[in-house]
Design an enzyme around this catalytic site. Structure first.
Site, PDB file in Angstrom:
ATOM      1  N   TYR A  59      40.507  -2.698 -73.858  1.00 55.00           N
ATOM      2  CA  TYR A  59      39.967  -1.686 -72.949  1.00 55.00           C
ATOM      3  C   TYR A  59      38.839  -2.240 -72.065  1.00 55.00           C
ATOM      4  CZ  TYR A  59      42.578   2.097 -75.222  1.00 55.00           C
ATOM      5  OH  TYR A  59      43.565   2.920 -75.705  1.00 55.00           O
ATOM      6  N   PHE A  67      32.021   6.818 -72.025  1.00 53.87           N
ATOM      7  CA  PHE A  67      32.780   7.116 -73.252  1.00 53.87           C
ATOM      8  C   PHE A  67      33.265   5.870 -73.989  1.00 53.87           C
ATOM      9  CE2 PHE A  67      35.933   7.233 -69.778  1.00 53.87           C
ATOM     10  CZ  PHE A  67      36.869   6.313 -70.240  1.00 53.87           C
ATOM     11  N   ARG A  95      55.596   6.120 -69.373  1.00 50.31           N
ATOM     12  CA  ARG A  95      54.469   7.004 -69.054  1.00 50.31           C
ATOM     13  C   ARG A  95      54.950   8.443 -68.851  1.00 50.31           C
ATOM     14  NH1 ARG A  95      49.660   4.719 -68.500  1.00 50.31           N
ATOM     15  NH2 ARG A  95      48.833   6.204 -66.994  1.00 50.31           N
ATOM     16  N   THR A 101      47.575  11.796 -69.179  1.00 46.88           N
ATOM     17  CA  THR A 101      46.520  11.393 -70.103  1.00 46.88           C
ATOM     18  C   THR A 101      45.851  12.603 -70.750  1.00 46.88           C
ATOM     19  OG1 THR A 101      46.136   9.380 -68.830  1.00 46.88           O
ATOM     20  CG2 THR A 101      44.366  10.081 -70.299  1.00 46.88           C
ATOM     21  N   ARG A 112      52.662  14.019 -75.214  1.00 43.98           N
ATOM     22  CA  ARG A 112      51.339  14.650 -75.192  1.00 43.98           C
ATOM     23  C   ARG A 112      51.433  16.153 -74.948  1.00 43.98           C
ATOM     24  NH1 ARG A 112      49.094   9.734 -71.631  1.00 43.98           N
ATOM     25  NH2 ARG A 112      48.425   8.343 -73.319  1.00 43.98           N
ATOM     26  N   ASN A 122      44.893  11.858 -77.799  1.00 44.47           N
ATOM     27  CA  ASN A 122      46.152  11.982 -77.060  1.00 44.47           C
ATOM     28  C   ASN A 122      47.266  11.073 -77.595  1.00 44.47           C
ATOM     29  OD1 ASN A 122      45.371   9.515 -75.993  1.00 44.47           O
ATOM     30  ND2 ASN A 122      45.269  10.208 -73.880  1.00 44.47           N
ATOM     31  N   HIS A 125      48.842   5.193 -76.183  1.00 43.75           N
ATOM     32  CA  HIS A 125      48.459   4.436 -74.994  1.00 43.75           C
ATOM     33  C   HIS A 125      49.740   3.846 -74.429  1.00 43.75           C
ATOM     34  CE1 HIS A 125      46.687   1.321 -72.436  1.00 43.75           C
ATOM     35  NE2 HIS A 125      47.627   0.544 -72.938  1.00 43.75           N
TER      36      HIS A 125
END
Length: 159
Positions: A59, A67, A95, A101, A112, A122, A125
């Site tokens: 990340y 965050f 996706r 997201t 999701r 969620n 990834h």
């Protein structure tokens, strides 16, 4: 029709990770089933409890976000399932299967949209581009992935 011994056709790859909430909630099988039902082929999978350093590298593009510390703490709180999926248009298609997201913006029928409520939980990834997918695959699977031809390939792709 492709045979089991034929050389695999080069197709796009993506990296999909089931996050600690998805693992803890017992959603691994359902998430895998959705990718399989779509027709994508799994090329690698492992259950791993990532280190802080590994997640910070994964990340790295988010390191300046407020965050970020909480994200890293959460992502290292339990095991994740790291996977590589292969197929035509699998990055964008993966996706779509995952949904937006923010689960509240995800359509019903998406992972999701059906299985999540909070953005901080969620469950998955997914790579956002072919280039990032290849980078993430190299990061999570330095040993490489399985190269194989599925007997179902001719039932998923016309030619």
């Amino acid at each position: 029709m492709a045979s089991a011994s034929a050389a695999p056709v080069a197709r796009e790859r993506t990296y999909i990770m089931i996050k600690p909430d998805g693992v803890q909630r017992g959603l691994v099988g359902e998430i895998i089933a959705r990718f399989e039902r779509k027709g994508y082929k799994m090329a690698a999978m492992k259950l791993v409890k990532p280190s802080t350093e590994h997640m910070e590298e994964h990340y790295a593009d988010l390191k300046d976000k407020k965050f970020f510390p909480g994200l890293i703490k959460y992502m290292t709180s339990g095991p994740v399932v790291a996977m590589v999926w292969v197929g035509d248009g699998v990055v964008a298609g993966g996706r779509v299967l995952l949904g937006a997201t923010k689960p509240s913006e995800s359509a019903p029928g998406t992972i999701r949209g059906d299985l999540c409520i909070d953005v901080g939980r969620n469950v998955c990834h997914g790579s956002d581009a072919v280039e990032s997918a290849e980078k993430e695959i190299a990061h999570w699977f330095p040993e490489g992935v399985a190269e194989w031809t599925s007997h179902s390939e001719s039932w998923v792709y016309e030619a």
